[in-house]
Scaffold this motif. Structure first.
Motif, PDB file in Angstrom:
ATOM      1  N   ASP A  86       0.830  -1.206   0.000  1.00 21.28           N
ATOM      2  CA  ASP A  86       0.000   0.000   0.000  1.00 21.28           C
ATOM      3  C   ASP A  86       0.867   1.261   0.000  1.00 21.28           C
ATOM      4  N   ASP A  87       1.917   1.260   0.822  1.00 18.90           N
ATOM      5  CA  ASP A  87       2.830   2.399   0.866  1.00 18.90           C
ATOM      6  C   ASP A  87       3.549   2.579  -0.465  1.00 18.90           C
ATOM      7  N   LEU A 118       4.128   5.649  -5.587  1.00 20.42           N
ATOM      8  CA  LEU A 118       4.070   5.714  -7.051  1.00 20.42           C
ATOM      9  C   LEU A 118       3.037   6.733  -7.518  1.00 20.42           C
ATOM     10  N   GLN A 119       1.893   6.757  -6.860  1.00 27.10           N
ATOM     11  CA  GLN A 119       0.847   7.696  -7.238  1.00 27.10           C
ATOM     12  C   GLN A 119       1.264   9.144  -6.988  1.00 27.10           C
ATOM     13  N   GLN A 120       2.015   9.364  -5.924  1.00 29.11           N
ATOM     14  CA  GLN A 120       2.476  10.713  -5.611  1.00 29.11           C
ATOM     15  C   GLN A 120       3.527  11.194  -6.612  1.00 29.11           C
ATOM     16  N   ASN A 121       4.221  10.255  -7.239  1.00 30.18           N
ATOM     17  CA  ASN A 121       5.256  10.605  -8.212  1.00 30.18           C
ATOM     18  C   ASN A 121       4.708  10.811  -9.615  1.00 30.18           C
ATOM     19  N   ASP A 122       3.423  10.585  -9.804  1.00 30.48           N
ATOM     20  CA  ASP A 122       2.809  10.789 -11.141  1.00 30.48           C
ATOM     21  C   ASP A 122       2.597  12.240 -11.441  1.00 30.48           C
ATOM     22  N   ILE A 164       2.480   1.680  -3.481  1.00 28.57           N
ATOM     23  CA  ILE A 164       1.504   2.193  -4.447  1.00 28.57           C
ATOM     24  C   ILE A 164       1.257   3.680  -4.213  1.00 28.57           C
ATOM     25  N   LYS A 165       1.120   4.069  -2.942  1.00 26.50           N
ATOM     26  CA  LYS A 165       0.913   5.477  -2.611  1.00 26.50           C
ATOM     27  C   LYS A 165       2.090   6.326  -3.093  1.00 26.50           C
TER      28      LYS A 165
END
Length: 75
Positions: free
Chosen positions: A65-66, A71-75, A68-69
């Protein structure tokens, strides 16, 4: 024996209440925890291995979960 004895994880253990908390810190820990979870996946309910498996699965999910979070913040 719990896997935290051979994986570099932070953990807390109270044998009376049988509470274990693990935090996977890096990819190497993640791989070791995954391998251990695979090895004890069919542990019988009520055994130390079954308890260890539950703790491992929670730690693995938290790490995923961390990740994935992040990765999403780096988009």
């Amino acid at each position: 024996n719990y896997c935290c004895e051979f994986i570099n994880l932070h953990y807390f253990c109270k044998h009376k209440t049988t509470t274990l908390i693990m935090t996977i810190q890096n990819e190497s820990d993640y791989e070791k925890a995954s391998e251990r979870a695979d090895a004890i996946f069919k542990a019988k309910k009520g055994t130390p291995e079954a308890e260890e498996l539950q703790v491992l699965l929670k730690a693995l999910k938290a790490y995923e979960d961390d990740f994935i979070k992040m990765l999403q913040q780096n988009d």
